[in-house]
Design a protein around this motif. Structure first.
Motif, short mmCIF file in Angstrom:
data_model
loop_
_atom_site.label_atom_id
_atom_site.label_comp_id
_atom_site.label_asym_id
_atom_site.label_seq_id
_atom_site.Cartn_x
_atom_site.Cartn_y
_atom_site.Cartn_z
N LYS A 18 0.81 -1.22 0.00
CA LYS A 18 0.00 0.00 0.00
C LYS A 18 0.84 1.27 0.00
O LYS A 18 0.29 2.37 -0.01
CB LYS A 18 -0.93 0.01 1.22
CG LYS A 18 -1.94 -1.11 1.18
CD LYS A 18 -2.86 -1.06 2.38
CE LYS A 18 -3.87 -2.19 2.31
NZ LYS A 18 -4.87 -2.11 3.36
N THR A 19 2.16 1.13 0.02
CA THR A 19 3.03 2.30 0.03
C THR A 19 3.27 2.74 -1.41
O THR A 19 3.88 2.02 -2.18
CB THR A 19 4.37 1.99 0.72
OG1 THR A 19 4.10 1.53 2.04
CG2 THR A 19 5.25 3.22 0.77
N LEU A 62 -1.72 12.47 -0.35
CA LEU A 62 -2.33 11.15 -0.12
C LEU A 62 -3.28 11.12 1.08
O LEU A 62 -3.79 10.08 1.43
CB LEU A 62 -1.27 10.06 0.01
CG LEU A 62 -0.31 9.90 -1.17
CD1 LEU A 62 0.75 8.85 -0.84
CD2 LEU A 62 -1.06 9.51 -2.42
N ALA A 63 -3.54 12.27 1.70
CA ALA A 63 -4.38 12.30 2.90
C ALA A 63 -5.85 12.03 2.59
O ALA A 63 -6.58 11.55 3.45
CB ALA A 63 -4.25 13.65 3.60
N GLN A 64 -6.30 12.32 1.38
CA GLN A 64 -7.72 12.21 1.06
C GLN A 64 -8.12 10.87 0.45
O GLN A 64 -9.26 10.69 0.05
CB GLN A 64 -8.12 13.32 0.10
CG GLN A 64 -7.49 13.14 -1.27
CD GLN A 64 -7.46 14.40 -2.09
OE1 GLN A 64 -7.29 15.48 -1.56
NE2 GLN A 64 -7.62 14.26 -3.38
N ILE A 65 -7.19 9.92 0.39
CA ILE A 65 -7.50 8.63 -0.22
C ILE A 65 -7.12 7.48 0.70
O ILE A 65 -6.36 7.65 1.65
CB ILE A 65 -6.76 8.45 -1.57
CG1 ILE A 65 -5.26 8.35 -1.36
CG2 ILE A 65 -7.12 9.56 -2.54
CD1 ILE A 65 -4.50 7.84 -2.55
N ILE A 66 -7.68 6.32 0.40
CA ILE A 66 -7.31 5.07 1.07
C ILE A 66 -6.74 4.15 0.00
O ILE A 66 -7.47 3.74 -0.92
CB ILE A 66 -8.53 4.42 1.75
CG1 ILE A 66 -9.11 5.35 2.79
CG2 ILE A 66 -8.15 3.07 2.36
CD1 ILE A 66 -10.47 4.92 3.30
N VAL A 67 -5.46 3.83 0.09
CA VAL A 67 -4.84 2.93 -0.88
C VAL A 67 -5.19 1.50 -0.47
O VAL A 67 -4.90 1.07 0.64
CB VAL A 67 -3.30 3.12 -0.92
CG1 VAL A 67 -2.67 2.13 -1.88
CG2 VAL A 67 -2.95 4.55 -1.31
#
Length: 78
Positions: A18-19, A62-67
């Protein structure tokens, strides 16, 4: 994501990866949508891009998404 990922293809997602890494394809949740895009880093900023030339999505640190994970395999009907 065509021509890389055909419309209707089945994807195998590695949920342990997920990174974000520049140039790799990820499944992620943004708002109420699940998207599959290539992640690109430009300086300190991240973008989700389509291989078909659609507009880039700025990911704002990347704060507004969930990988959900990295796409590692594609299967499609012949």
């Amino acid at each position: 994501m065509e021509p890389t990922i055909k419309d209707g293809a089945v994807l195998l997602i590695n949920k342990a990866d997920k990174t974000p890494r520049d140039g790799h394809i990820y499944a992620f949740v943004k708002g109420d949508e699940i998207l599959v895009k290539r992640f690109r880093q430009r300086g300190d900023s991240w973008y989700a891009t389509s291989d078909n030339g659609n507009a880039d999505i700025f990911l704002d640190g990347l704060a507004q998404i969930i990988v959900e994970g990295r796409a590692v395999w594609m299967g499609a009907k012949l």
